[in-house]
Design a protein around this motif. Structure first.
Motif, PDB file in Angstrom:
ATOM      1  N   GLY A 153       8.787   4.442   0.030  1.00  0.00           N
ATOM      2  CA  GLY A 153       7.471   4.651   0.648  1.00  0.00           C
ATOM      3  C   GLY A 153       7.432   4.631   2.158  1.00  0.00           C
ATOM      4  N   HIS A 154       8.549   4.864   2.833  1.00  0.00           N
ATOM      5  CA  HIS A 154       8.541   4.873   4.295  1.00  0.00           C
ATOM      6  C   HIS A 154       7.636   5.981   4.832  1.00  0.00           C
ATOM      7  N   HIS A 155       6.865   5.654   5.879  1.00  0.00           N
ATOM      8  CA  HIS A 155       5.937   6.614   6.472  1.00  0.00           C
ATOM      9  C   HIS A 155       6.319   6.907   7.920  1.00  0.00           C
ATOM     10  N   ILE A 180      -2.678   5.835   5.498  1.00  0.00           N
ATOM     11  CA  ILE A 180      -2.330   5.240   4.206  1.00  0.00           C
ATOM     12  C   ILE A 180      -3.208   4.027   3.935  1.00  0.00           C
ATOM     13  N   THR A 181      -3.412   3.207   4.972  1.00  0.00           N
ATOM     14  CA  THR A 181      -4.255   2.015   4.833  1.00  0.00           C
ATOM     15  C   THR A 181      -5.682   2.395   4.444  1.00  0.00           C
ATOM     16  N   ASP A 188       6.962   3.877  10.182  1.00  0.00           N
ATOM     17  CA  ASP A 188       8.241   3.233   9.872  1.00  0.00           C
ATOM     18  C   ASP A 188       9.390   3.941  10.572  1.00  0.00           C
ATOM     19  N   LEU A 202       6.451  10.315   2.146  1.00  0.00           N
ATOM     20  CA  LEU A 202       5.339   9.974   3.045  1.00  0.00           C
ATOM     21  C   LEU A 202       5.749   9.986   4.511  1.00  0.00           C
ATOM     22  N   GLU A 205       0.659   5.382   9.066  1.00  0.00           N
ATOM     23  CA  GLU A 205       0.324   4.164   8.333  1.00  0.00           C
ATOM     24  C   GLU A 205      -1.184   3.940   8.267  1.00  0.00           C
ATOM     25  N   LYS A 221       0.808  -1.216   0.000  1.00  0.00           N
ATOM     26  CA  LYS A 221       0.000   0.000   0.000  1.00  0.00           C
ATOM     27  C   LYS A 221       0.844   1.270   0.000  1.00  0.00           C
ATOM     28  N   ASP A 222       1.980   1.236   0.714  1.00  0.00           N
ATOM     29  CA  ASP A 222       2.786   2.443   0.869  1.00  0.00           C
ATOM     30  C   ASP A 222       3.366   2.914  -0.468  1.00  0.00           C
ATOM     31  N   SER A 223       4.029   2.020  -1.170  1.00  0.00           N
ATOM     32  CA  SER A 223       4.666   2.413  -2.429  1.00  0.00           C
ATOM     33  C   SER A 223       3.641   2.673  -3.539  1.00  0.00           C
TER      34      SER A 223
END
Length: 273
Positions: free
Chosen positions: A160-162, A208-209, A165, A200, A205, A64-66
């Motif tokens: 895509g680290h949020h 993002i989800t 992370d 991000l 997270e 989902k992140d990337s």
């Protein structure tokens, strides 16, 4: 330098048959929230992540992140007056076991060229009986992506680290390394001469989800055999318990990363009051 301004739009866009632009097609199909764009824009602006003429490769995982990062950058690419190019690379660390049909179609809709590299990462870790599989996996993937960026003449790698992370990484380094340390939102890799950006990093997270589910992004499994038994998963669970008592813990830790003062630590040999 780029930041998000919803009022600015470029003069032209590529067109499809019937006069519908590619940009319009993906924005209608995947109408990303303005708040999500604003958070990404804030981090991009604060850390000067994108400059005119940058050639950015997105490091895809299929998660989902990337996937959301790709949509953010595709949208900013259309709206921002700063001109930059986008491409993407997905490293299939299961060596071809991932189902990538949905991801391939999605990236085509965003008009972002996609390169897929198969690599036997999980097999290597199994053979080596690796004690820290997550660390090895991340290092291998980052090296493969850096090489792919160089081969594609890209000077920037977007990951895509949020926010979660980053906070989890701080805790992991504290728990297992005895250091207050985290990767930087925008860093320069001296060996490859490539800049790494994390747009991000201010986004949680959970948000993002929710956004990925709302948009129906084609999230696919990385087939990782270690995902349910890792130090990071345990750290995530500990963080959730702390957050239940201190809701602002993640933002406070990000603030600490951005405002650490050396004299308030034990790093200096002598402190004068």
């Amino acid at each position: 330098m780029i930041g998000y301004n919803p009022g600015k739009r470029p003069a032209q866009a590529k067109t499809l048959e019937g006069g519908l632009s590619l940009s319009s097609e993906f924005e209608v199909r995947y109408p990303i929230s303005q708040k999500m764009l604003r958070h990404a824009g804030e981090s991009i602006k604060k850390y000067a992540m994108i400059e005119s003429g940058d050639r950015i490769m997105i490091g895809l995982s299929g998660g989902k992140d990337s996937l959301l990062l790709s949509l953010v950058l595709a949208t900013l690419h259309r709206k921002s007056p700063v001109k930059f190019k986008l491409t993407a690379c997905l490293v299939d660390q299961s060596d071809g076991q991932m189902d990538l049909a949905g991801v391939t179609t999605y990236m085509a809709t965003l008009d972002i060229p996609l390169k897929i590299i198969n690599h036997p990462t999980y097999k290597i870790m199994e053979i080596r009986d690796e004690r820290s599989p997550c660390s090895l996996c991340a290092n291998l993937r980052r090296g493969i992506l850096a090489n792919a960026a160089l081969e594609s003449d890209c000077n920037v790698l977007a990951l895509g680290h949020h926010k979660d992370d980053a906070v989890e990484t701080v805790l992991l380094n504290l728990f297992y390394g005895g250091r207050f340390k985290c990767y930087h939102p925008h860093l320069f890799m001296s060996r490859s001469k490539i800049r790494v950006i994390r747009p991000l990093i201010y986004t949680e997270e959970q948000k993002i989800t929710i956004e990925a589910q709302r948009l129906g992004l084609p999230v696919t499994s990385s087939c990782c055999p270690y995902g349910d038994d890792s130090k990071r998963k345990m750290t995530k669970e500990i963080l959730a318990q702390i957050e239940a008592q201190i809701p602002e813990i993640k933002s406070n830790m990000i603030h600490a990363l951005e405002n650490a003062i050396l004299c308030e630590t034990w790093a200096e040999q002598e402190i004068k009051e």
